[in-house]
Scaffold this motif. Sequence first.
Motif, PDB file in Angstrom:
ATOM      1  N   VAL A 115      31.711  47.015  39.383  1.00 52.25           N
ATOM      2  CA  VAL A 115      32.736  46.390  38.541  1.00 52.25           C
ATOM      3  C   VAL A 115      32.146  45.429  37.523  1.00 52.25           C
ATOM      4  N   GLY A 116      30.892  45.063  37.699  1.00 55.52           N
ATOM      5  CA  GLY A 116      30.322  44.122  36.743  1.00 55.52           C
ATOM      6  C   GLY A 116      28.878  43.819  37.031  1.00 55.52           C
TER       7      GLY A 116
ATOM      8  N   ILE B   9      32.343  42.376  32.939  1.00 57.50           N
ATOM      9  CA  ILE B   9      33.351  42.741  33.933  1.00 57.50           C
ATOM     10  C   ILE B   9      34.205  43.854  33.342  1.00 57.50           C
ATOM     11  N   ASN B  10      34.117  45.024  33.931  1.00 56.40           N
ATOM     12  CA  ASN B  10      34.916  46.168  33.470  1.00 56.40           C
ATOM     13  C   ASN B  10      34.913  46.304  31.951  1.00 56.40           C
TER      14      ASN B  10
ATOM     15  N   GLU C   7      39.344  38.592  38.280  1.00 54.84           N
ATOM     16  CA  GLU C   7      37.916  38.886  38.432  1.00 54.84           C
ATOM     17  C   GLU C   7      37.033  37.842  37.759  1.00 54.84           C
ATOM     18  N   LEU C   8      37.451  37.317  36.609  1.00 54.52           N
ATOM     19  CA  LEU C   8      36.632  36.318  35.933  1.00 54.52           C
ATOM     20  C   LEU C   8      36.535  35.039  36.770  1.00 54.52           C
TER      21      LEU C   8
ATOM     22  N   PHE D  55      34.026  35.681  39.384  1.00 55.87           N
ATOM     23  CA  PHE D  55      32.671  35.625  38.834  1.00 55.87           C
ATOM     24  C   PHE D  55      32.247  34.189  38.548  1.00 55.87           C
TER      25      PHE D  55
END
Length: 147
Positions: free
Chosen positions: A24-25, A40-41, A130-131, A134
């Motif tokens: 995914v990243g 990310i993606n 997701e960020l 991360f």
Amino acid sequence: MALLSWKKDVIAIGYDLFMDETLVGEIRNEQLSSNSYVKINGKKYFFESEGFSHKTINVIDMNSRKQIGKIIFNFWGTKASIALFDKEFTWKSDNIFYRKWSIYSASNTPVIRSKLYKGDSHEVNNEVDELLLFCGIVALVRRRINS
């Protein structure tokens, strides 16, 4: 729950990130600085360290070239505040070895609680941005590098 895991790349300057074994990243760290590039993606971000002690990390969207967030560590580097998309969060370790960590909302509710499995993998809630996840990983990696 999803299982997040990451593996160091061959030359050990970054990590490939997987969600339930799907890539995914990635995080790529600059060798001569404390800066990181995150993808990310397909979206790209730059995590830029600020100041001599690198206690502040600016999160920059590479497409718009605008700062969208900031990670600020406390004096000891044991805790960090994360500002992302006009929301406030707190990152902190859940044990003295920094192997388990959590991110809390402004109301002190856990948003992400990592649980260590074999190697570097953590169980996370599927609804988490997701960020933000991360940001937690970058904070953990930075903590490990600076300790």
